[in-house]
Design an enzyme around this catalytic site. Structure first.
Site, PDB file in Angstrom:
ATOM      1  N   ASN A  71       0.801  -1.225   0.000  1.00  0.00           N
ATOM      2  CA  ASN A  71       0.000   0.000   0.000  1.00  0.00           C
ATOM      3  C   ASN A  71       0.835   1.277   0.000  1.00  0.00           C
ATOM      4  O   ASN A  71       0.408   2.309   0.494  1.00  0.00           O
ATOM      5  CB  ASN A  71      -0.966   0.005   1.198  1.00  0.00           C
ATOM      6  N   ARG A  72       2.024   1.183  -0.539  1.00  0.00           N
ATOM      7  CA  ARG A  72       2.939   2.329  -0.640  1.00  0.00           C
ATOM      8  C   ARG A  72       3.394   2.858   0.720  1.00  0.00           C
ATOM      9  O   ARG A  72       3.943   3.960   0.814  1.00  0.00           O
ATOM     10  CB  ARG A  72       2.303   3.486  -1.452  1.00  0.00           C
ATOM     11  N   LEU A  73       3.182   2.070   1.793  1.00  0.00           N
ATOM     12  CA  LEU A  73       3.669   2.470   3.113  1.00  0.00           C
ATOM     13  C   LEU A  73       5.039   1.834   3.331  1.00  0.00           C
ATOM     14  O   LEU A  73       5.240   0.970   4.189  1.00  0.00           O
ATOM     15  CB  LEU A  73       2.670   2.053   4.194  1.00  0.00           C
TER      16      LEU A  73
END
Length: 216
Positions: A194-196
């Protein structure tokens, strides 16, 4: 010519590994060696390839891919033509950054610092470890300068092959040698869902390193 794909829709959800404060080394050079060893053992494509970015005297950046040849307590060593564009820029502004990207491991390392030439004897040792053809090529190529055609380059190669035919050891050109980037900032990036992504950065403070986590 239009692109054949909608590149805005291309995305990958990273999920292979994590980078935590507990798992990372307190010494960023040691941590880099761990990741580089894992990249080599995983047989990623060109694990020692990096993007070297420099800045000209008029503050225009340029980047290119070079190969890392040594990691030591001094820093990160690579070799090139001193008279090339990057050589001229490093002479004008002795600062640079390196970016490694190991896509197969979903990892990136960014390194920033000062750049200086290595000792001549270090350049001599590495130059003479290269294949003879690469040694001749260092003489034949006026790197970054305009040439008329491919034939001009091949003629220069043939000339130096003849010039050095009687020598067992090809001398190192004075315009070719090594540089070391002495790091002041090293960031480790591990892709996460999730692009984290995980980002841990080390910044030099006197003789020690300060460690921080950054938001992705």
């Amino acid at each position: 010519m239009p692109l054949q794909h909608d590149i805005a829709s291309i995305r990958k959800n990273y999920s292979r590994q994590a980078l935590t404060e507990e798992s990372v080394s307190n010494d960023p050079l040691d941590q880099f060696k761990v990741w580089l060893n894992e990249a080599i053992h995983s047989e990623v494509l060109e694990p020692t390839a990096l993007v070297l970015s420099t800045v000209s005297a008029d503050c225009r950046p340029s980047s290119r891919v070079v190969l890392l040849k040594e990691v030591s307590s001094e820093g990160f060593v690579f070799f090139t033509n001193y008279e090339s564009r990057k050589g001229q820029e490093m002479a004008e502004r002795p600062y640079g950054s390196m970016t490694f990207f190991w896509a197969e491991l979903e990892r990136q390392v960014r390194i920033e610092g000062t750049i200086e030439k290595v000792a001549p004897e270090v350049s001599d040792v590495y130059f003479h470890s290269r294949p003879r053809g690469s040694q001749i090529g260092a003489w034949a190529s006026p790197q970054s300068r305009e040439i008329n055609n491919r034939e001009e380059l091949e003629q220069a190669e043939a000339k130096y092959e003849q010039d050095f035919a009687s020598l067992d050891v090809v001398p190192r050109p004075q315009h070719w040698g090594g540089y070391v980037l002495k790091p002041e900032r090293i960031e480790f990036w591990q892709g996460r869902p999730n692009r984290l992504h995980d980002r841990i950065v080390f910044e030099q403070a006197d003789t020690r390193w300060n460690r921080k986590r950054l938001a992705p």
